[in-house]
Design an enzyme around this catalytic site. Structure first.
Site, short mmCIF file in Angstrom:
data_model
loop_
_atom_site.label_atom_id
_atom_site.label_comp_id
_atom_site.label_asym_id
_atom_site.label_seq_id
_atom_site.Cartn_x
_atom_site.Cartn_y
_atom_site.Cartn_z
N GLU A 15 19.50 -9.65 -22.12
CA GLU A 15 19.30 -9.27 -20.63
C GLU A 15 17.81 -9.01 -20.85
O GLU A 15 17.19 -8.56 -21.65
CB GLU A 15 19.92 -7.95 -20.28
CG GLU A 15 21.15 -8.19 -19.45
CD GLU A 15 20.89 -8.65 -18.26
OE1 GLU A 15 20.00 -9.35 -17.66
OE2 GLU A 15 21.68 -8.25 -17.35
N ASP A 16 17.22 -9.11 -19.59
CA ASP A 16 15.78 -8.93 -19.36
C ASP A 16 15.56 -7.25 -19.08
O ASP A 16 14.82 -6.74 -19.83
CB ASP A 16 15.31 -9.70 -18.41
CG ASP A 16 15.82 -9.59 -17.04
OD1 ASP A 16 16.97 -9.04 -16.93
OD2 ASP A 16 15.39 -9.94 -16.02
N PHE A 46 9.59 -0.69 -9.85
CA PHE A 46 9.69 -1.95 -9.60
C PHE A 46 8.80 -2.63 -10.52
O PHE A 46 7.59 -2.78 -10.39
CB PHE A 46 10.00 -2.31 -8.37
CG PHE A 46 10.46 -3.85 -8.06
CD1 PHE A 46 11.96 -3.85 -7.95
CD2 PHE A 46 9.55 -4.91 -8.06
CE1 PHE A 46 12.46 -5.22 -7.98
CE2 PHE A 46 10.31 -6.29 -7.88
CZ PHE A 46 11.67 -6.17 -7.84
N ARG A 50 7.78 -14.59 -12.16
CA ARG A 50 8.80 -14.67 -13.47
C ARG A 50 7.84 -15.15 -14.56
O ARG A 50 8.05 -14.60 -15.62
CB ARG A 50 9.81 -15.66 -13.21
CG ARG A 50 10.75 -15.32 -12.51
CD ARG A 50 12.00 -16.24 -12.56
NE ARG A 50 12.86 -16.11 -11.69
CZ ARG A 50 14.06 -14.98 -11.47
NH1 ARG A 50 14.10 -14.17 -12.58
NH2 ARG A 50 14.90 -14.86 -10.36
N ASP A 72 18.90 -1.85 -14.98
CA ASP A 72 18.63 -0.71 -14.08
C ASP A 72 19.71 0.41 -13.91
O ASP A 72 19.77 1.07 -14.70
CB ASP A 72 18.20 -1.42 -12.78
CG ASP A 72 16.94 -2.18 -12.60
OD1 ASP A 72 15.96 -1.47 -12.77
OD2 ASP A 72 16.85 -3.18 -12.47
#
Length: 183
Positions: free
Chosen positions: A103-104, A156, A169, A107
């Protein structure tokens, strides 16, 4: 994309490209040791994990097969909707294989918890998780994550695969997006 080209859109850099690559080398060493002699499949979660997956694969000393899942819980906003939709499922059968979800970012943990549960229902030998970024203060569910690159504040962030409305990205760093961009 370089941070210098972001102008006022990038509020600040949290993690540099060098720090990311160094951390992925560390994670690759741990992963290699843990899965030595086992049938490992890396499962990247599209689209955000593309950069992490590519650099993690390059850091591993041997070739490891990969597959991809695409799920959505964001839409075009900055907060998870909590509703998970599979947009692309795995091509490979994971029965009796050791699966490492790459995963990046984690959250709330809601999406990843759902993905892990979904994959565990397919009878793999194991399902573990490696993430580049985790926001501990944003967690809504407890997800057992074996390898974490960086814990970051509940802000964020964009870059290194992470986007806002499909932009940013390609940024080579992880940084916070200036509020004027999304407010």
């Amino acid at each position: 994309m370089d941070a210098a080209h972001m102008g006022a859109d990038l509020e600040r850099v949290l993690i540099t490209e060098d720090e990311i690559l160094e951390k992925l080398d560390e994670l690759a060493a741990h992963i290699t040791e843990h899965y030595e002699g086992k049938d490992l499949l890396l499962v990247g979660v599209l689209k955000g994990a593309v950069m992490v997956m590519a650099d993690l694969m390059r850091a591993l000393p041997t070739s490891v097969p990969v597959d991809w899942m695409a799920v959505s819980s964001y839409g075009s906003g900055t907060k998870s909707s909590g509703v998970v939709r599979i947009l692309k499922d795995l091509d490979a059968d994971i029965t009796d294989r050791h699966v490492l979800i790459v995963e990046d970012i984690i959250d709330s943990g809601l999406t990843l918890s759902w993905i892990k549960s979904n994959l565990e229902s397919r009878s793999p030998a194991s399902v573990d998780i490696c993430t580049l970024l985790r926001k501990p203060d944003a967690a809504k569910v407890d997800v057992d994550v074996q390898w974490v690159g960086f814990d970051i504040p509940n802000e964020f962030v964009v870059g290194y695969g992470l986007d806002y409305a499909e932009a940013y990205r390609g940024l080579r760093v992880v940084g916070t997006l200036a509020p004027h961009v999304y407010s």
